[in-house]
Design an enzyme around this catalytic site. Structure first.
Site, PDB file in Angstrom:
ATOM      1  N   GLN A  72      61.284  -8.136  75.205  1.00 38.40           N
ATOM      2  CA  GLN A  72      59.932  -8.358  74.720  1.00 38.40           C
ATOM      3  C   GLN A  72      59.797  -8.977  73.353  1.00 38.40           C
ATOM      4  O   GLN A  72      58.854  -8.709  72.813  1.00 38.40           O
ATOM      5  CB  GLN A  72      59.278  -7.096  74.865  1.00 38.40           C
ATOM      6  N   SER A  73      60.648  -9.922  73.142  1.00 36.93           N
ATOM      7  CA  SER A  73      60.799 -10.519  71.728  1.00 36.93           C
ATOM      8  C   SER A  73      59.502 -11.388  71.570  1.00 36.93           C
ATOM      9  O   SER A  73      59.137 -12.440  72.337  1.00 36.93           O
ATOM     10  CB  SER A  73      61.998 -11.390  71.547  1.00 36.93           C
TER      11      SER A  73
END
Ligand SMILES: Cc1ncc(COP(=O)(O)O)c(C=O)c1O
Length: 320
Positions: A72-73
């Site tokens: 989920q960068s």
């Protein structure tokens, strides 16, 4: 100074007061710098870095961007968006398992057309990133490797110039408080503080790294970035302020502290934080306020670094 830079960020970002939160906490005065509104796929701190990084990539003749991060960068989402915007290919090396139904940042990565390589463990990331890069070179794809978090000396320049922008806004603050992880934002602010004459303090709340690691990295990055502004300035780790008291739960682990911070900002100011970075940084700031770390008559600038798409990630949405 002739530093390659593209201009796609929505700048200057606003500085806003948070009067209801300030009152609830009983002071000091809290302001927010809205870098969650920098533009480029929901905004965030990476937009400022990418103005310099993509400029460098294009100058080197790159045809694609390669970077890595968590599933989920935010950094990967914004890098993928920048690649799409400038007609570059993009490969992301993400650690985690590809879910059946990608959500939030991961879904956006796919929409921007990024190729995604997943790895089971973070320890494999450097090696996989290098292999991905070597393969792209061998395939004649002219890749540019964007350092994790965009935190190279080039990327850090984004935040050095953010201080220049803030100084022009003519708002006096005693503290800048923000979340720090790969150190580029922190290093840029420390460099900008020196170059553009900001007299207050710059305090990074660690998201996941020990204090010693951070101050060493930030001082080195700030020193290296300074060279690109004309003259090397040697920063000492002892000059860098970092607090690693709020990251013991581990990266991306939501505790009552982050939950409270996200909810307080939402309830008192109608302002959204993210669960991983700004939620943790705000939790640290709130705890320090409650402990009397800041003087009542001081003013804090909470530098909002974005990240809100993660609110909608399955991993966090049902816990926040
Ligand atoms: C929303 C948000 N805030 C803060 C940070 C930390 O910034 P830096 O990596 O420059 O330390 C990140 C990094 O990914 C982020 O996504």
């Amino acid at each position: 100074m002739d530093i390659p830079r593209l201009n796609f960020a929505h700048l200057p970002t606003r500085v806003e007061e948070l009067p209801r939160l300030t009152e609830y906490l009983g002071g000091p005065k809290i302001l927010v710098k809205r870098d969650d509104q920098t533009g480029l796929a929901f905004g965030g701190n990476k937009t400022r870095k990418l103005e310099f990084l993509v400029a460098e990539a294009l100058e080197q003749g790159a045809k694609m961007l390669i970077t890595g991060g968590a599933l989920q960068s935010n950094h990967c989402r914004q890098t993928a968006a920048a690649a799409a915007r400038f007609g570059l290919g993009c490969t992301l090396v993400l650690n985690g398992e590809m879910p059946d139904q990608p959500s939030a940042n991961l879904l956006l990565d796919q929409m921007f057309g990024a190729e995604i390589v997943t790895i089971a463990d973070r320890v494999l990331r450097d090696q996989t990133l290098q292999e991905t890069f070597d393969k792209a070179v061998a395939g004649g794809r002219s890749p540019y490797l964007v350092t994790y978090g965009g935190s190279s000396p080039t990327g850090a320049l984004g935040y050095a110039f953010a201080v220049e922008e803030f100084m022009k806004q003519n708002v006096k603050v005693d503290w800048m408080v923000f979340g720090t992880s790969s150190g580029g934002t922190h290093a840029g602010l420390v460099l900008g503080q020196r170059v553009f004459g900001y007299n207050g303090k710059v305090l990074g709340i660690s998201i996941d790294e020990p204090e010693e690691w951070l101050i060493t990295r930030v001082s080195k990055l700030a020193s290296d970035a300074s060279e690109r502004m004309g003259e090397r300035i040697e920063f000492d780790p002892a000059e860098v302020l970092a607090n690693a008291d709020y990251c013991r739960a581990g990266y991306g682990v939501l505790t009552d502290a982050e939950r409270e911070a996200v909810r307080l900002f939402a309830k008192y100011e109608g302002l959204l934080l993210d669960p991983v970075y700004t939620g943790r940084a705000a939790a640290g700031m709130i705890d320090l306020i409650r402990k009397g770390f800041f003087k009542k008559e001081e003013t804090i600038l909470f530098w909002h670094t974005g990240g809100q798409p993660a609110l909608f990630a399955e991993k966090y949405a049902n816990k926040i």
